[in-house]
Design a protein around this motif. Structure first.
Motif, PDB file in Angstrom:
ATOM      1  N   PHE A 148       0.030  -3.717   5.284  1.00  0.00           N
ATOM      2  CA  PHE A 148      -0.710  -4.157   6.473  1.00  0.00           C
ATOM      3  C   PHE A 148      -1.828  -3.159   6.751  1.00  0.00           C
ATOM      4  O   PHE A 148      -1.569  -1.999   7.096  1.00  0.00           O
ATOM      5  N   LEU A 149      -3.059  -3.597   6.559  1.00  0.00           N
ATOM      6  CA  LEU A 149      -4.219  -2.720   6.742  1.00  0.00           C
ATOM      7  C   LEU A 149      -4.805  -2.879   8.132  1.00  0.00           C
ATOM      8  O   LEU A 149      -4.940  -4.001   8.643  1.00  0.00           O
ATOM      9  N   SER A 150      -5.170  -1.750   8.698  1.00  0.00           N
ATOM     10  CA  SER A 150      -5.811  -1.761  10.012  1.00  0.00           C
ATOM     11  C   SER A 150      -7.315  -1.956   9.854  1.00  0.00           C
ATOM     12  O   SER A 150      -7.958  -1.237   9.080  1.00  0.00           O
ATOM     13  N   PRO A 151      -7.909  -2.916  10.570  1.00  0.00           N
ATOM     14  CA  PRO A 151      -9.372  -3.010  10.557  1.00  0.00           C
ATOM     15  C   PRO A 151      -9.994  -1.704  11.053  1.00  0.00           C
ATOM     16  O   PRO A 151      -9.385  -0.965  11.838  1.00  0.00           O
TER      17      PRO A 151
ATOM     18  N   LEU B 203       1.826   3.023  -3.270  1.00  0.00           N
ATOM     19  CA  LEU B 203       0.760   2.024  -3.282  1.00  0.00           C
ATOM     20  C   LEU B 203      -0.391   2.518  -2.422  1.00  0.00           C
ATOM     21  O   LEU B 203      -0.206   2.810  -1.240  1.00  0.00           O
ATOM     22  N   ALA B 204      -1.566   2.658  -3.022  1.00  0.00           N
ATOM     23  CA  ALA B 204      -2.784   2.997  -2.284  1.00  0.00           C
ATOM     24  C   ALA B 204      -3.634   1.729  -2.199  1.00  0.00           C
ATOM     25  O   ALA B 204      -3.998   1.160  -3.237  1.00  0.00           O
ATOM     26  N   VAL B 205      -3.935   1.293  -0.985  1.00  0.00           N
ATOM     27  CA  VAL B 205      -4.558  -0.016  -0.780  1.00  0.00           C
ATOM     28  C   VAL B 205      -5.851   0.149   0.007  1.00  0.00           C
ATOM     29  O   VAL B 205      -5.903   0.902   0.992  1.00  0.00           O
ATOM     30  N   SER B 206      -6.883  -0.568  -0.435  1.00  0.00           N
ATOM     31  CA  SER B 206      -8.168  -0.494   0.257  1.00  0.00           C
ATOM     32  C   SER B 206      -8.840  -1.860   0.235  1.00  0.00           C
ATOM     33  O   SER B 206      -8.588  -2.691  -0.640  1.00  0.00           O
ATOM     34  N   ALA B 207      -9.706  -2.091   1.223  1.00  0.00           N
ATOM     35  CA  ALA B 207     -10.461  -3.341   1.309  1.00  0.00           C
ATOM     36  C   ALA B 207     -11.648  -3.110   2.223  1.00  0.00           C
ATOM     37  O   ALA B 207     -11.586  -2.286   3.153  1.00  0.00           O
ATOM     38  N   ASN B 208     -12.725  -3.818   1.977  1.00  0.00           N
ATOM     39  CA  ASN B 208     -13.923  -3.688   2.809  1.00  0.00           C
ATOM     40  C   ASN B 208     -13.600  -4.065   4.249  1.00  0.00           C
ATOM     41  O   ASN B 208     -12.994  -5.105   4.517  1.00  0.00           O
ATOM     42  N   GLY B 209     -14.025  -3.201   5.190  1.00  0.00           N
ATOM     43  CA  GLY B 209     -13.811  -3.471   6.600  1.00  0.00           C
ATOM     44  C   GLY B 209     -12.481  -2.986   7.125  1.00  0.00           C
ATOM     45  O   GLY B 209     -12.171  -3.198   8.306  1.00  0.00           O
ATOM     46  N   TYR B 210     -11.687  -2.319   6.263  1.00  0.00           N
ATOM     47  CA  TYR B 210     -10.359  -1.867   6.675  1.00  0.00           C
ATOM     48  C   TYR B 210     -10.185  -0.394   6.347  1.00  0.00           C
ATOM     49  O   TYR B 210     -10.828   0.143   5.439  1.00  0.00           O
ATOM     50  N   LEU B 211      -9.280   0.257   7.085  1.00  0.00           N
ATOM     51  CA  LEU B 211      -8.943   1.638   6.796  1.00  0.00           C
ATOM     52  C   LEU B 211      -8.027   1.689   5.578  1.00  0.00           C
ATOM     53  O   LEU B 211      -7.016   0.979   5.517  1.00  0.00           O
ATOM     54  N   ALA B 212      -8.376   2.495   4.592  1.00  0.00           N
ATOM     55  CA  ALA B 212      -7.518   2.641   3.411  1.00  0.00           C
ATOM     56  C   ALA B 212      -6.175   3.207   3.832  1.00  0.00           C
ATOM     57  O   ALA B 212      -6.078   4.011   4.766  1.00  0.00           O
ATOM     58  N   ASP B 213      -5.127   2.777   3.142  1.00  0.00           N
ATOM     59  CA  ASP B 213      -3.789   3.203   3.535  1.00  0.00           C
ATOM     60  C   ASP B 213      -2.899   3.337   2.303  1.00  0.00           C
ATOM     61  O   ASP B 213      -3.247   2.852   1.208  1.00  0.00           O
ATOM     62  N   GLU B 214      -1.759   3.984   2.481  1.00  0.00           N
ATOM     63  CA  GLU B 214      -0.798   4.174   1.406  1.00  0.00           C
ATOM     64  C   GLU B 214       0.589   3.794   1.890  1.00  0.00           C
ATOM     65  O   GLU B 214       0.892   3.867   3.085  1.00  0.00           O
ATOM     66  N   LYS B 215       1.424   3.391   0.923  1.00  0.00           N
ATOM     67  CA  LYS B 215       2.791   2.998   1.246  1.00  0.00           C
ATOM     68  C   LYS B 215       3.691   3.352   0.081  1.00  0.00           C
ATOM     69  O   LYS B 215       3.365   3.080  -1.073  1.00  0.00           O
ATOM     70  N   ALA B 216       4.848   3.962   0.367  1.00  0.00           N
ATOM     71  CA  ALA B 216       5.839   4.260  -0.660  1.00  0.00           C
ATOM     72  C   ALA B 216       6.872   3.138  -0.697  1.00  0.00           C
ATOM     73  O   ALA B 216       7.311   2.650   0.344  1.00  0.00           O
TER      74      ALA B 216
ATOM     75  N   GLY C 242      -9.234   7.143  10.269  1.00  0.00           N
ATOM     76  CA  GLY C 242      -8.194   6.775   9.313  1.00  0.00           C
ATOM     77  C   GLY C 242      -6.800   7.037   9.847  1.00  0.00           C
ATOM     78  O   GLY C 242      -6.578   7.140  11.064  1.00  0.00           O
ATOM     79  N   HIS C 243      -5.874   7.177   8.931  1.00  0.00           N
ATOM     80  CA  HIS C 243      -4.471   7.381   9.284  1.00  0.00           C
ATOM     81  C   HIS C 243      -4.271   8.773   9.874  1.00  0.00           C
ATOM     82  O   HIS C 243      -4.683   9.776   9.294  1.00  0.00           O
TER      83      HIS C 243
END
Length: 408
Positions: free
Chosen positions: A272-275, A243-256, A367-368
């Protein structure tokens, strides 16, 4: 059948006519008429004993093959300009046989052939009509064969006509998909996957977050989190997906995630996205599985000040959230240039730390940066079940040192 053509085909004597048994091994030229797609003509090869059916046809300059294997995956093969591609199809294996409960409706001429018309009504909207002709065999018997089969569903009518019909043993090589030299699609079970997208510092939902799923089955799916932060993906293949997840104001992240059945929101697919962090800042996020219910994230700075649930801040560090119902997150945010830090996870509630699935992620403004997962085997071999000394890092250089040790 004497008399049925001259009186109502639904009379009791017409019902009593014996249903013909159609050949189970044959070749023919098939013409298929499908609404809005026109007609397609090509050779068909059918062998019920081999559990295989193949239909070849040409349309719009490309050659197509529908290969149906009764005990295996169904394939659509498309060959254009010398190259072939294979893909799955959910088409059922065709059964060219008339059910014994079909009704005889009388005699009709179809494509210049005298036929018997049989009808199988499956519901008020679905029916199959069989038009059966007869061939003379070498031993003088009349052998029934399909001249036309019509499948009707509501206002939709799919028709297949057969010409040049011949009973024949078919070479098994005709049904071998390797002959097209294209990668065959894997088979898999599929499930619905749902999850929530949260802010890692306060567990507030993030509406509008974009979730992209990919896996080794060449699936790519996109979903958008709704007003409750929830996303849903249909027909996800069993196995590991990313899962690749992104949102405005947050660091994009991935999860298996490992899919072995339907995945409910509020479990393994939650993200859980980090601002976004200012330059020089860091953040550590702890996540885990359903149990133990409560794992605690600790930070020890170089002055041995301890940031945790009972002391939520030290100079330059802050515990953002303490989660006590499984899955996480627990999060600590670091100000710039606060020296060296050691990150530890402790089991607070009952349960097994070693099988918790605990994972730590380190983020910076870019980022990560780093991830480490609890080694269940090493944890079990240590004979301890309370504390995981995961890693140390320096806020000035960003250097990470893995400890990965366990103690009581």
């Amino acid at each position: 059948f004497p008399g049925c053509a001259s009186r109502s085909p639904r009379s009791p004597s017409c019902h009593a006519k014996e249903v013909p048994v159609l050949p189970t091994e044959f070749t023919a030229t098939a013409t298929i008429a499908v609404p809005f797609m026109g007609s397609m003509t090509g050779p068909i090869y059918y062998s019920l004993s081999q559990g295989a059916s193949r239909l070849d046809y040409t349309k719009w300059g490309s050659t197509y093959v529908q290969l149906n294997l009764l005990e295996d995956v169904q394939y659509n093969v498309t060959c254009a300009h010398g190259a072939c591609q294979c893909e799955n199809t959910t088409a059922d294996f065709p059964m060219y046989s008339i059910p014994p409960v079909a009704t005889y409706l009388g005699e009709e001429v179809v494509n210049g052939v005298d036929t018997e018309h049989w009808e199988m009504v499956m519901s008020s909207r679905i029916s199959i009509d069989y038009y059966v002709g007869y061939l003379d065999s070498d031993d003088g018997r009349a052998v029934p064969y399909p001249v036309r089969v019509v499948f009707t569903m509501g206002h939709s009518r799919n028709q297949m006509d057969f010409a040049d019909f011949a009973i024949a043993d078919i070479d098994p090589a005709m049904f071998n998909p390797d002959q097209w030299n294209c990668a065959l699609p894997p088979t898999y079970d599929s499930f619905i996957v749902s999850g929530y997208v949260y802010d890692a510092t306060n567990r507030h939902v993030i509406p509008g977050a974009t979730v992209v799923l990919t896996n080794d089955f060449h699936q790519t799916m996109t979903a958008t989190a709704d007003s409750n932060g929830k996303f849903t993906l249909q027909d996800v293949a069993e196995g590991t997906s990313n899962l690749a997840v992104s949102a405005n104001g947050y660091l994009a992240d991935e999860k298996a995630i490992v899919v072995s059945g339907p995945v409910a929101a509020g479990t393994i697919a939650d993200v859980f996205l980090s601002p976004v962090l200012p330059t020089g800042n860091f953040r550590v996020v702890l996540t885990w599985g359903r149990a133990p219910a409560d794992l605690d994230l600790y930070d020890f700075n170089q002055s041995n000040c301890k940031t945790y649930f009972n002391n939520r801040a030290c100079p330059g560090t802050k515990l953002d959230i303490d989660q006590r119902a499984g899955y996480g997150p627990e999060t600590i945010t670091y100000q710039p240039n606060t020296g060296a830090h050691t990150v530890v996870v402790k089991r607070y509630s009952s349960g097994d730390l070693c099988t918790s699935g605990a994972k730590l992620d380190l983020y910076s403004a870019t980022g990560h940066q780093f991830a480490i997962e609890l080694d269940a085997e090493a944890c079990a071999q240590s004979g301890t079940n309370l504390s995981w000394n995961a890693f140390a890092f320096d806020t000035a250089s960003g250097t990470v040192t893995v400890n990965n040790s366990f103690s009581n």
